[in-house]
Design a protein around this motif. Structure first.
Motif: not given
Length: 195
Positions: A65-83
């Motif tokens: 996966v390659v992002m467009a110029n000026g764009c990025k992805a993000y980390k989303f941390h959620f509650t452990d053992n719930t996903g």
């Protein structure tokens, strides 16, 4: 004359795989998330050329996966053992596909999580989900993105002090194939620059 084979079948024996004895359920409580329309390049679905694909090759995307110029992805941390993450067959005979479904819980209702719900409503996202056996799954391709499911449980305060105040989100993505993602999970977290 035999029909050309797309996939080469082979023996499958878990005893031959050294890592098969380490099998832990669940997903890592940190996802990668981004807007579908901010991706410049998607990985390719494996395709047979002259020879049929091995089962390993038939089960993995090729590329990053390659992002467009000026764009990025993000980390989303959620509650452990719930996903949880699942890949299920769907569709009528001759029109089958796979439904990828991601369900996560964030303890405590927070403005930022409600903001994510608002940002995801009616907008295509992509996710990279990592299971506890270090396999990555990509929810999104060049045509479709992951969407916030209308049957998500949403935010609830709970009814008593012993119940968790939480937000439960469910995302869905339909794919023609069930595949793992072996591409980049680091560079996409930094805004892309260049010409």
């Amino acid at each position: 004359m035999a029909n050309k084979k797309c996939y080469e079948l082979s023996d499958i024996d878990p005893a031959l795989e050294c890592d098969a004895q380490d099998n832990m359920g669940g997903i890592v409580p940190a996802l990668i998330v981004g807007y579908h329309d901010e991706v410049a390049t998607w990985p390719d679905v494996p395709a047979p050329s002259e020879a049929a694909l091995s089962l390993d090759a038939a089960g993995a995307l090729k590329g990053d996966v390659v992002m467009a110029n000026g764009c990025k992805a993000y980390k989303f941390h959620f509650t452990d053992n719930t996903g949880s993450f699942s890949i299920k067959m769907q569709g009528e005979t001759g029109g089958e596909s796979f439904l990828m479904e991601l369900s996560i819980v964030a303890a405590r209702i927070r403005k930022k999580i409600l903001g994510l719900m608002n940002a995801a409503k009616g907008r295509k996202l992509f996710f990279i989900v990592t299971d506890n056996n270090d396999l990555n799954y990509l929810m999104g391709d060049k045509r479709r993105g992951a969407i916030l499911a209308t049957d998500s449980d949403g935010a609830t305060t709970g009814a008593s002090p012993t119940e968790r105040n939480q937000t439960t989100l469910k995302f869905q993505f339909t794919s023609p194939r069930a595949l793992v993602y072996e591409g980049d999970c680091e560079n996409i977290l930094t805004a892309a620059t260049g010409g």
